[in-house]
Scaffold this motif. Structure first.
Motif, PDB file in Angstrom:
ATOM      1  N   PHE A 123       0.950  -1.400  -0.047  1.00  0.00           N
ATOM      2  CA  PHE A 123      -0.019   0.090   0.081  1.00  0.00           C
ATOM      3  C   PHE A 123       0.774   1.320  -0.023  1.00  0.00           C
ATOM      4  CE2 PHE A 123      -2.813  -3.114   2.405  1.00  0.00           C
ATOM      5  CZ  PHE A 123      -3.485  -3.598   1.292  1.00  0.00           C
ATOM      6  N   LEU A 124       1.854   1.308  -0.772  1.00  0.00           N
ATOM      7  CA  LEU A 124       2.703   2.485  -1.147  1.00  0.00           C
ATOM      8  C   LEU A 124       2.136   3.531  -1.855  1.00  0.00           C
ATOM      9  CD1 LEU A 124       6.250   0.544  -1.230  1.00  0.00           C
ATOM     10  CD2 LEU A 124       4.864   1.421   0.832  1.00  0.00           C
ATOM     11  N   GLY A 125       2.464   4.699  -1.614  1.00  0.00           N
ATOM     12  CA  GLY A 125       2.061   5.643  -2.796  1.00  0.00           C
ATOM     13  C   GLY A 125       2.279   5.644  -4.048  1.00  0.00           C
ATOM     14  N   ASP A 126       1.589   5.971  -5.061  1.00  0.00           N
ATOM     15  CA  ASP A 126       1.949   5.654  -6.564  1.00  0.00           C
ATOM     16  C   ASP A 126       3.158   6.236  -6.877  1.00  0.00           C
ATOM     17  OD1 ASP A 126      -0.476   4.512  -6.992  1.00  0.00           O
ATOM     18  OD2 ASP A 126      -1.553   6.462  -7.526  1.00  0.00           O
ATOM     19  N   ALA A 127       3.687   7.335  -6.229  1.00  0.00           N
ATOM     20  CA  ALA A 127       4.881   8.056  -6.564  1.00  0.00           C
ATOM     21  C   ALA A 127       6.021   7.877  -5.597  1.00  0.00           C
ATOM     22  CB  ALA A 127       4.688   9.679  -6.698  1.00  0.00           C
ATOM     23  N   HIS A 128       5.988   6.540  -4.741  1.00  0.00           N
ATOM     24  CA  HIS A 128       6.809   6.275  -3.682  1.00  0.00           C
ATOM     25  C   HIS A 128       8.234   6.416  -4.231  1.00  0.00           C
ATOM     26  CE1 HIS A 128       7.756   3.985   0.111  1.00  0.00           C
ATOM     27  NE2 HIS A 128       9.026   3.726  -0.464  1.00  0.00           N
ATOM     28  N   GLU A 129       8.675   5.518  -5.426  1.00  0.00           N
ATOM     29  CA  GLU A 129      10.147   5.430  -5.777  1.00  0.00           C
ATOM     30  C   GLU A 129      10.665   6.819  -6.412  1.00  0.00           C
ATOM     31  OE1 GLU A 129      10.856   2.269  -8.376  1.00  0.00           O
ATOM     32  OE2 GLU A 129       9.979   0.633  -6.875  1.00  0.00           O
ATOM     33  N   ARG A 130       9.742   7.360  -6.904  1.00  0.00           N
ATOM     34  CA  ARG A 130      10.332   8.794  -7.356  1.00  0.00           C
ATOM     35  C   ARG A 130      10.390   9.902  -6.380  1.00  0.00           C
ATOM     36  NH1 ARG A 130       5.819  13.381  -9.167  1.00  0.00           N
ATOM     37  NH2 ARG A 130       6.135  13.301  -6.800  1.00  0.00           N
ATOM     38  N   ASN A 131       9.513   9.557  -5.342  1.00  0.00           N
ATOM     39  CA  ASN A 131       9.709  10.499  -4.083  1.00  0.00           C
ATOM     40  C   ASN A 131      10.883  10.143  -3.376  1.00  0.00           C
ATOM     41  OD1 ASN A 131       7.378  11.900  -5.009  1.00  0.00           O
ATOM     42  ND2 ASN A 131       6.266  10.661  -3.295  1.00  0.00           N
ATOM     43  N   GLU A 132      11.147   8.971  -3.274  1.00  0.00           N
ATOM     44  CA  GLU A 132      12.567   8.544  -2.576  1.00  0.00           C
ATOM     45  C   GLU A 132      13.836   8.833  -3.505  1.00  0.00           C
ATOM     46  OE1 GLU A 132      14.736   4.394  -1.567  1.00  0.00           O
ATOM     47  OE2 GLU A 132      12.629   4.309  -2.235  1.00  0.00           O
ATOM     48  N   ARG A 133      13.655   8.844  -4.600  1.00  0.00           N
ATOM     49  CA  ARG A 133      14.873   9.204  -5.537  1.00  0.00           C
ATOM     50  C   ARG A 133      15.228  10.826  -5.278  1.00  0.00           C
ATOM     51  NH1 ARG A 133      12.408   5.950  -9.223  1.00  0.00           N
ATOM     52  NH2 ARG A 133      11.787   7.803 -10.518  1.00  0.00           N
ATOM     53  N   ARG A 134      14.218  11.469  -5.097  1.00  0.00           N
ATOM     54  CA  ARG A 134      14.149  13.007  -5.038  1.00  0.00           C
ATOM     55  C   ARG A 134      14.551  13.471  -3.811  1.00  0.00           C
ATOM     56  NH1 ARG A 134       9.535  16.148  -8.460  1.00  0.00           N
ATOM     57  NH2 ARG A 134       9.884  15.051 -10.657  1.00  0.00           N
ATOM     58  N   THR A 135      14.288  12.653  -2.821  1.00  0.00           N
ATOM     59  CA  THR A 135      14.548  13.044  -1.374  1.00  0.00           C
ATOM     60  C   THR A 135      16.152  12.690  -1.310  1.00  0.00           C
ATOM     61  OG1 THR A 135      12.278  12.423  -0.588  1.00  0.00           O
ATOM     62  CG2 THR A 135      14.236  12.469   1.154  1.00  0.00           C
ATOM     63  N   TRP A 136      16.602  11.599  -1.865  1.00  0.00           N
ATOM     64  CA  TRP A 136      18.088  11.423  -1.729  1.00  0.00           C
ATOM     65  C   TRP A 136      18.943  12.325  -2.360  1.00  0.00           C
ATOM     66  CZ3 TRP A 136      20.065   8.503   1.747  1.00  0.00           C
ATOM     67  CH2 TRP A 136      19.544   7.211   2.271  1.00  0.00           C
ATOM     68  N   PHE A 137      18.479  12.790  -3.594  1.00  0.00           N
ATOM     69  CA  PHE A 137      19.095  13.934  -4.585  1.00  0.00           C
ATOM     70  C   PHE A 137      19.196  15.244  -3.779  1.00  0.00           C
ATOM     71  CE2 PHE A 137      19.111  17.392  -7.736  1.00  0.00           C
ATOM     72  CZ  PHE A 137      20.206  16.837  -8.238  1.00  0.00           C
ATOM     73  N   VAL A 138      18.133  15.476  -2.791  1.00  0.00           N
ATOM     74  CA  VAL A 138      18.029  16.792  -1.969  1.00  0.00           C
ATOM     75  C   VAL A 138      19.229  16.626  -0.921  1.00  0.00           C
ATOM     76  CG1 VAL A 138      16.783  18.260  -0.372  1.00  0.00           C
ATOM     77  CG2 VAL A 138      15.887  17.473  -2.355  1.00  0.00           C
ATOM     78  N   ILE A 139      19.259  15.474  -0.473  1.00  0.00           N
ATOM     79  CA  ILE A 139      20.241  15.130   0.588  1.00  0.00           C
ATOM     80  C   ILE A 139      21.779  15.417   0.009  1.00  0.00           C
ATOM     81  CG2 ILE A 139      21.370  13.423   2.108  1.00  0.00           C
ATOM     82  CD1 ILE A 139      18.615  12.308   2.641  1.00  0.00           C
ATOM     83  N   ALA A 140      21.905  14.935  -1.193  1.00  0.00           N
ATOM     84  CA  ALA A 140      23.118  15.086  -1.915  1.00  0.00           C
ATOM     85  C   ALA A 140      23.457  16.347  -2.035  1.00  0.00           C
ATOM     86  CB  ALA A 140      23.216  14.214  -3.124  1.00  0.00           C
TER      87      ALA A 140
END
Length: 316
Positions: free
Chosen positions: A14-31
């Motif tokens: 029951f993950l959100g439709d954009a779960h993987e996209r949001n995860e990638r963007r969060t890691w990019f913001v951290i970098a």
């Protein structure tokens, strides 16, 4: 998003439709934040700028807050099919969002306290350097906020007195708010707000010599951040406690779809399983009980329902 098979082998993703996209963007913001942090600390050390060094370490705390969101995405994805999570890991983002909101509230308190101390005992400010640092921070935060902006993005049944189970699949969900992404977004937005207020205060201070304006703007920023934090605590906490807001009309939709002259709902529970996913337990009494598939089809148009249990009792 998820595919439910029969009761012996269905999953509970029951993950959100954009779960993987949001995860990638969060890691990019951290970098991005970590790179800026290192650059400011190195430049501050080389050029002897305490303002740059201080903002660099501020970026470090910012990256740490982002890490809560990124690790929550990672953990939820890795354990999405772990059978020990009865209803999946869709709420992991809400747990992380709640934790981030608490951190945000503490940051608001720290800003308010530091601003109060500076109002009582003003300190000299190197205006050109402080403005430059605030502008750099604002640019980084605006880019991060753009990356993190959320564009929003099966039925079990009991027939008569038997406990036969049935699922229905809904591939198209209406999206749903991702409180984990929202928490990360609010963190960078709060940082951007403090940068804007700081720039305004520093510009006015450099022109008129108003040292008090900088901490005064800090207090304003603290109040706004605290308000954002409260909203996030309320919404993420509500999901964790299975609270359904009055704005969510799923119970009314379910009743409208299922209740007839012969079928009456006696007990109904609806709760959020993850962004865009809801579960429901429906108990109804019928003078003409029908097969589970009949009731499943009645709810097929409600796309936010991802996991439904229906119990039917005969009125006779």
């Amino acid at each position: 998003m998820s595919l439910h098979l029969d009761v012996r082998g269905h999953d509970h993703v029951f993950l959100g439709d954009a779960h993987e996209r949001n995860e990638r963007r969060t890691w990019f913001v951290i970098a991005l934040t970590a790179t800026m942090m290192v650059a400011e600390i190195v430049a501050g050390t080389i050029y002897g700028s305490m303002a740059l060094i201080a903002d660099g370490w501020h970026m470090a705390t910012h990256a740490a807050a982002m890490l809560i969101a990124a690790l929550a995405y990672l953990y939820a994805r890795k354990n999405a099919r772990n059978p020990r999570f009865t209803f999946g890991t869709g709420k992991m983002g809400d747990l992380a969002g709640f934790a981030s909101a608490i951190v945000l509230a503490l940051i608001a308190l720290m800003i308010a306290w530091e601003s109060f101390l500076r109002l009582r005992s003003p300190v000299p400010i190197d205006f050109p350097q402080a403005i430059a640092v605030a502008v750099i921070g604002l640019i980084i935060n605006l880019v991060s906020a753009w990356l993190l902006k959320d564009d929003h993005q099966h039925g079990h049944g009991h027939s008569h007195h038997e406990h036969a189970h049935d699922h229905h699949d809904h591939q198209a969900h209406s999206g749903g708010s991702d409180n984990n992404l929202r928490a990360a977004y609010v963190h960078v937005l709060a940082d951007a707000l403090t940068s804007v207020l700081a720039i305004e205060a520093l510009l006015a201070g450099s022109i008129y010599g108003w040292l008090w304006l900088d901490p005064a703007m800090g207090l304003v920023g603290a109040l706004v951040i605290a308000r954002w934090s409260w909203g996030l605590i309320r919404d993420a906490g509500g999901v964790l406690l299975d609270y359904l807001s009055p704005a969510e009309d799923l119970p009314e939709e379910i009743r409208a779809a299922m209740e007839t002259n012969t079928d009456r709902i006696t007990d109904l529970h609806v709760w959020q399983l993850g962004p865009g996913h809801h579960g429901a337990i429906v108990s109804l009494i019928s003078s003409e009980p029908k097969a589970p598939s009949h009731y499943r089809e009645k709810l097929a148009h409600i796309h936010d329902l991802s996991h439904v249990t229906i119990e039917v009792e005969s009125a006779i």
